[in-house]
Design an enzyme around this catalytic site. Sequence first.
Site, short mmCIF file in Angstrom:
data_model
loop_
_atom_site.label_atom_id
_atom_site.label_comp_id
_atom_site.label_asym_id
_atom_site.label_seq_id
_atom_site.Cartn_x
_atom_site.Cartn_y
_atom_site.Cartn_z
N GLU A 220 0.90 -1.09 -0.04
CA GLU A 220 -0.08 0.06 0.08
C GLU A 220 0.94 1.27 0.06
OE1 GLU A 220 -3.64 -0.06 0.42
OE2 GLU A 220 -3.47 -1.72 -0.28
N HIS B 258 -4.39 1.73 7.37
CA HIS B 258 -2.95 1.94 6.99
C HIS B 258 -2.38 2.51 8.17
CE1 HIS B 258 -4.49 2.82 2.66
NE2 HIS B 258 -3.91 1.60 2.68
N CYS C 179 -2.99 11.50 3.54
CA CYS C 179 -3.34 10.50 2.38
C CYS C 179 -2.89 11.27 1.00
CB CYS C 179 -4.77 10.23 2.59
SG CYS C 179 -5.27 8.92 3.99
#
Length: 444
Positions: A174, A250, A368
């Site tokens: 990721e 995450h 993000c």
Amino acid sequence: MKHFEANFDGLVGPTHNYAGLSFGNVASLSNAALVSNPKAAAKQGLQKAKALADMGIVQGMLAPQERPDLYTLRRIGFSGSDANVLKQAAKEAPILLNACCSASSMWTANAATVSPSADTRDGKLHFTPANLVDKLHRSIEPLTTGRILTATFSDPHYFHHHSHLPEHNSFGDEGAANHTRLCKEYGHAGVELFVYGQEATNPNAPKPQKYPARQTLEASMAVARLHQLEDDNCVFIQQNPDVIDQGVFHNDVIAVGNQNVLFYHEQAFLNTQQKIDEIKRKLDTELYFIEVPTAKVTIQDAVKSYLFNTQIITLASGEMAIIAPTDCQENPAVFAYLNELLTLNTPIKQVLYFDVKQSMQNGGGPACLRLRVAMNEKEITAVNQHTLLNDALFNRLNTWIEKHYRDRLTTQDLADPQLIIESRTALDELSQIMKLGSVYQFQK
């Protein structure tokens, strides 16, 4: 030579919508079917990026991906004209259509993992696009991500681009959302922290039970090998499976680092003290480990406010500032903690709040929206200069958004053939503004 940490933020694409595609992401699921405002989303992200540029931070922009992704829809059997492909998909497989219209590439913390030249054996900056195999709507991103990164960091003398890892759950990757770097100065060799959710090849190792662990140890180790990192430059840390099951999908939802500061929740990791000791052994500099206790901020409040999905930046003065979403102001426990943090003996001396609600409602805060790239002066000169944000580019992008973006989009609108034309027209113009060449399939 001077060194900097640049932020490359993702421009929000014209199809930004709330389809609730991300299982394990509480905000994404809870806001499914809301009406989105792509124009406001793109402007909020751009304004946040411009504010950092105005503070003296090197700030770049990464272009969004082409959506709707008709190429994927054709690969899975929809055919005919573009309009017919959309119509068929909307009727027979609306969830797949939603996945092929997601603007999720805006969250460039998932675009790639980046290792600066100070850490790598060949002295080059290394990029590996994340394969994002855990989510269908994100798994269609890596090839275009690689093309956009190569068009942005194009000089092979300075930049080394790798292909994404094999597209299998054993190598679930990721990107930078599960990676941070600690160092004394950005130009000094540092320690890269690779955070993983599970060991794919060890069925007896701890793993979450409710939500998927999107990052594997195997993927993190593969990236470290590709980037030519030494053992002394790496620490592999397992994220606490219990917090993954509480919506921490995450690591950048529960921890963030910058230079000699690691800011994290007390429940963030497994074997926390052991890993802190390893970091101290490998990085010989004064370090600040700021652990936030559950008694002051619960996991629920951390996830809801995105306290840890903040950016920590180093200002020209040498002091650090936290870039936080306004949601942190609106949460009493989190706001109280941040005010207390400013009184503690740490380099963090300011908290600056930004409205990124359109992104937050889909489960993505300030951290993000950016990919961190530590660079020296020569490397910054080698970057595609048309991607670096200044007043001129900001004004051009603002005008571009105003011209091409809708201010209202529902999931039903994703089947509108006009959206294809609008998106491609916008991206064609953007690739000229940012001098990217033909990075999109429709341009080939």
